[in-house]
Design an enzyme around this catalytic site. Structure first.
Site, PDB file in Angstrom:
ATOM      1  N   GLU A   1       0.307   1.311 -42.943  1.00 55.11           N
ATOM      2  CA  GLU A   1       1.164   0.266 -42.370  1.00 55.11           C
ATOM      3  C   GLU A   1       2.627   0.607 -42.557  1.00 55.11           C
ATOM      4  O   GLU A   1       3.470   0.278 -41.721  1.00 55.11           O
ATOM      5  CB  GLU A   1       0.845  -1.086 -43.035  1.00 55.11           C
ATOM      6  CG  GLU A   1       1.627  -2.251 -42.494  1.00 55.11           C
ATOM      7  CD  GLU A   1       1.183  -3.579 -43.085  1.00 55.11           C
ATOM      8  OE1 GLU A   1       2.056  -4.430 -43.343  1.00 55.11           O
ATOM      9  OE2 GLU A   1      -0.028  -3.771 -43.293  1.00 55.11           O
TER      10      GLU A   1
ATOM     11  N   ARG B   1       0.657  -5.778 -36.445  1.00 52.25           N
ATOM     12  CA  ARG B   1       1.648  -4.927 -37.127  1.00 52.25           C
ATOM     13  C   ARG B   1       2.286  -3.927 -36.158  1.00 52.25           C
ATOM     14  O   ARG B   1       2.619  -2.806 -36.523  1.00 52.25           O
ATOM     15  CB  ARG B   1       1.018  -4.192 -38.327  1.00 52.25           C
ATOM     16  CG  ARG B   1       0.404  -5.091 -39.365  1.00 52.25           C
ATOM     17  CD  ARG B   1       1.407  -6.022 -40.017  1.00 52.25           C
ATOM     18  NE  ARG B   1       0.745  -6.959 -40.909  1.00 52.25           N
ATOM     19  CZ  ARG B   1       0.331  -8.173 -40.570  1.00 52.25           C
ATOM     20  NH1 ARG B   1       0.546  -8.617 -39.336  1.00 52.25           N
ATOM     21  NH2 ARG B   1      -0.278  -8.960 -41.424  1.00 52.25           N
TER      22      ARG B   1
ATOM     23  N   SER C   1       1.543  -4.126 -48.847  1.00 48.33           N
ATOM     24  CA  SER C   1       0.322  -3.524 -48.303  1.00 48.33           C
ATOM     25  C   SER C   1       0.646  -2.173 -47.664  1.00 48.33           C
ATOM     26  O   SER C   1       1.440  -2.099 -46.740  1.00 48.33           O
ATOM     27  CB  SER C   1      -0.299  -4.450 -47.258  1.00 48.33           C
ATOM     28  OG  SER C   1      -0.679  -5.669 -47.845  1.00 48.33           O
TER      29      SER C   1
END
Length: 337
Positions: free
Chosen positions: A333, A162, A237
């Site tokens: 995130e 990520r 998420s």
């Protein structure tokens, strides 16, 4: 191009947060983007893509430039592979379906991830055993300060979990305008080993899955676990799965032997953030109009009129609780604005 003042961004972020932009403009071509950047070179700017990976906690005191560049095409192909270029403003799910319908393989495991193509390399999005970096060839980007165009190769993007160069060293320095992917035309590498894909395929009596079978299975799984942002504000998420040292993991595992985990290397172990959040008692909890989804603890939601600050407070509560309970810090995130 019309520049709007005091513009509502509620429809431009998947959390559905009410936030105002001091100024707002949508650009539909690379030339329009260059013009806007050049005319407003000394003005503070905020680049907005699909709005799917951010939490707005305040009004944006800047010129918000919405990247709405459309178009996709085959730029090269040989007997086995095809190189496809997509403009940054294309919807990711629509682009993935287009590749599948053309029998181009590689992106099917990332079906139904919200957002636009241009932001996928920034986050190195991934799901069900695949990441953008696996098929990414290069991207075109404009330097925000001098409007010079540059091509970034896969290696130059410094992809990580990520992560990319666009989230770190070059954060707020470039605008991605298009992305090129290398996909398979035959002998597709069907990846069904991750998560509940095999169960979903077996349920539908599919023994030799095609690209569309894998995509449909993942779409079904995601829909069963994740809320549709059009119906319930969310950003997918919210947290990354933490990767911790094996030494630290071994100490925690003694106290929590039921903890699921994935060995990354001899020294690193990944722990599912969703499991940690659920064990901490947050799954399905609601704090006013901010809360944690009942089916997926990784997803924070806006039940209606939650502010970005209220959702942020919930996320901090989760982080602090898990740190105290497990000694593990889970990192957001999404981008906190």
């Amino acid at each position: 191009m019309q520049i709007h003042s005091n513009f509502s961004l509620k429809k431009y972020n998947t959390f559905g947060i009410e936030s105002k932009a001091k100024a707002f403009v949508a650009v539909h071509t690379t030339e329009e983007l260059k013009t806007i950047l050049e005319k407003h070179v000394n003005q503070k700017k905020f680049i907005l893509g699909g709005g799917s990976n951010m939490l707005l906690t305040k009004d944006i005191d800047a010129l918000v430039i919405h990247i709405d560049l459309k178009g996709k095409k085959i730029v090269k192909e040989d007997e086995n592979n095809v190189w496809v270029e997509s403009m940054a403003g294309e919807n990711w799910q629509e682009f993935v379906l287009w590749t599948i319908h053309n029998d181009f393989g590689g992106l099917e495991n990332m079906s139904l991830i919200p957002g636009n193509v241009g932001t996928t390399p920034v986050q190195n999005i991934g799901a069900y055993g695949t990441e953008i970096k696996d098929n990414f060839v290069s991207c075109n980007a404009l330097n925000i300060d001098n409007q010079e165009s540059r091509i970034f190769t896969n290696a130059e993007c410094n992809f990580g979990y990520r992560e990319s160069i666009f989230k770190n060293e070059l954060k707020d320095k470039y605008v991605i305008t298009s992305v090129i992917f290398k996909l398979t035309k035959k002998n597709h590498k069907i990846n069904t080993s991750y998560g509940d894909i095999i169960k979903e395929l077996e349920k539908n009596n599919i023994k030799k899955p095609t690209l569309i079978d894998v995509s449909n299975a993942i779409i079904s799984i995601r829909k069963s676990k994740l809320p549709d942002p059009k119906e319930l504000g969310n950003s997918g998420s919210f947290f990354k799965n933490p990767i911790i040292s094996k030494t630290n993991f071994d100490k925690i595992y003694v106290l929590h032997p039921e903890m699921p985990h994935y060995v990354i290397s001899e020294t690193k172990v990944k722990v599912p953030a969703g499991w940690l959040i659920e064990q901490a008692g947050f799954k399905g909890k609601r704090f006013g109009d901010a809360g944690i989804h009942k089916n997926q603890a990784l997803v924070l939601v806006n039940y209606g009129t939650a502010t970005g600050q209220e959702i942020l407070e919930v996320s901090k509560n989760i982080q602090n609780t898990i740190l105290n309970k497990f000694g593990i810090f889970i990192e957001a995130e999404v981008n906190i604005i």
